[in-house]
Design a protein around this motif. Structure first.
Motif, short mmCIF file in Angstrom:
data_model
loop_
_atom_site.label_atom_id
_atom_site.label_comp_id
_atom_site.label_asym_id
_atom_site.label_seq_id
_atom_site.Cartn_x
_atom_site.Cartn_y
_atom_site.Cartn_z
N GLU A 1 33.23 39.24 36.40
CA GLU A 1 33.10 40.64 35.63
C GLU A 1 33.78 40.74 34.37
N PRO A 2 33.77 39.62 33.40
CA PRO A 2 34.67 39.49 32.50
C PRO A 2 35.02 40.79 31.47
N ASP A 3 34.01 41.63 31.49
CA ASP A 3 34.12 42.61 30.59
C ASP A 3 34.51 44.23 31.28
N VAL A 4 35.03 43.93 32.71
CA VAL A 4 35.28 44.91 33.43
C VAL A 4 36.87 44.90 33.64
N SER A 5 37.76 45.91 33.67
CA SER A 5 38.93 46.03 33.98
C SER A 5 39.11 46.09 35.53
N VAL A 6 39.10 45.06 36.27
CA VAL A 6 39.10 45.18 37.50
C VAL A 6 40.56 45.60 38.12
N PRO B 1 47.86 37.17 49.39
CA PRO B 1 46.88 35.88 48.74
C PRO B 1 45.44 36.16 48.77
N ALA B 2 44.94 36.64 49.95
CA ALA B 2 43.46 36.86 50.14
C ALA B 2 42.87 38.26 49.26
N GLU B 3 43.80 39.17 49.00
CA GLU B 3 43.43 40.06 48.26
C GLU B 3 43.37 39.55 46.72
N PHE B 4 44.47 38.80 46.52
CA PHE B 4 44.68 38.35 45.18
C PHE B 4 43.21 37.39 44.79
N GLU B 5 43.10 36.66 45.58
CA GLU B 5 41.85 35.77 45.36
C GLU B 5 40.48 36.43 45.28
N ALA B 6 40.46 37.77 46.16
CA ALA B 6 39.28 38.50 45.90
C ALA B 6 39.18 39.00 44.26
N THR B 7 40.24 39.47 44.24
CA THR B 7 40.31 40.21 43.09
C THR B 7 40.42 39.32 41.83
N ALA B 8 40.84 37.94 41.89
CA ALA B 8 40.66 37.23 40.87
C ALA B 8 39.13 36.63 40.45
N ARG C 1 34.59 31.27 37.19
CA ARG C 1 35.63 30.86 37.94
C ARG C 1 35.56 29.31 38.52
N ARG C 2 34.38 28.73 38.42
CA ARG C 2 33.97 27.21 38.91
C ARG C 2 34.90 26.45 38.00
#
Length: 190
Positions: free
Chosen positions: A103-108, A90-97, A159-160
């Protein structure tokens, strides 16, 4: 007469780190929330569109059955492609999300970009709305739902505008051809 469109994110899922995310189904709480929505009554909707992911179909199928309307499967309504990482704690998912939206144009981390996912969901919804004359319900996922909401409101990806905590099961709606009047709310308030 003005047509309404509704976008519903699937409610709570049964998380299994050993399975592909798109095969996760609804949890008991998620199924109960769908049953509760049906029991309270639904707006007069003529067609339900759904992502092909199991959790979305397990939400959409009972709703379409209760409405007595067609269920249309739509692969383009799937959640943003996160197969490069699969399950994340969960914490890693939230940070990645957070990065995905910031960064909408970056493949995170190899994920589909937010911009590409947004174009895909907007095209799917707009194409569907051209094919029908009545009200429609789109059942999908929180991430792409947020991207759709941003596009409909004419705001930058941020994300807000996300559905917020609680495990999904939120909805927003709009008059076709107009911006949504409000943001996400609980599916129980549909």
């Amino acid at each position: 007469m003005a047509r309404r469109a509704y976008y519903l994110s699937h409610p709570q899922v049964r998380i299994d780190p050993d399975l592909a995310i798109e095969t996760w189904g609804l949890s008991d709480i998620g199924h109960a929330r769908v049953a509760g929505l049906i029991a309270r009554g639904l707006p007069d909707i003529g067609v339900v569109y759904s992502s092909l992911e199991v959790k979305a179909l397990e939400t959409a199928r009972p709703l379409a059955d209760a409405l007595g309307c067609p269920l249309v499967n739509c692969a383009e309504m799937g959640e943003n492609d996160r197969s490069a990482t699969g399950f994340l704690p969960p914490a890693e998912f939230e940070a990645t999300a957070d990065r995905f939206f910031a960064e909408p144009d970056v493949s995170v981390r190899g994920w589909e970009t937010a911009r590409a996912a947004q174009a895909r969901i907007v095209d799917a919804v707009q194409s569907a709305l051209l094919d029908i004359s009545g009200d429609a319900l789109f059942v999908g996922h929180g991430g792409v739902g947020t991207l759709l909401f941003c596009a409909l409101r004419g705001v930058e990806i941020d994300r807000r505008y996300d559905q917020g905590p609680g495990g999904g099961g939120q909805v927003f709606d709009w008059t076709v051809g107009h911006k949504p009047d409000a943001g996400w709310r609980r599916m129980e308030d549909l």
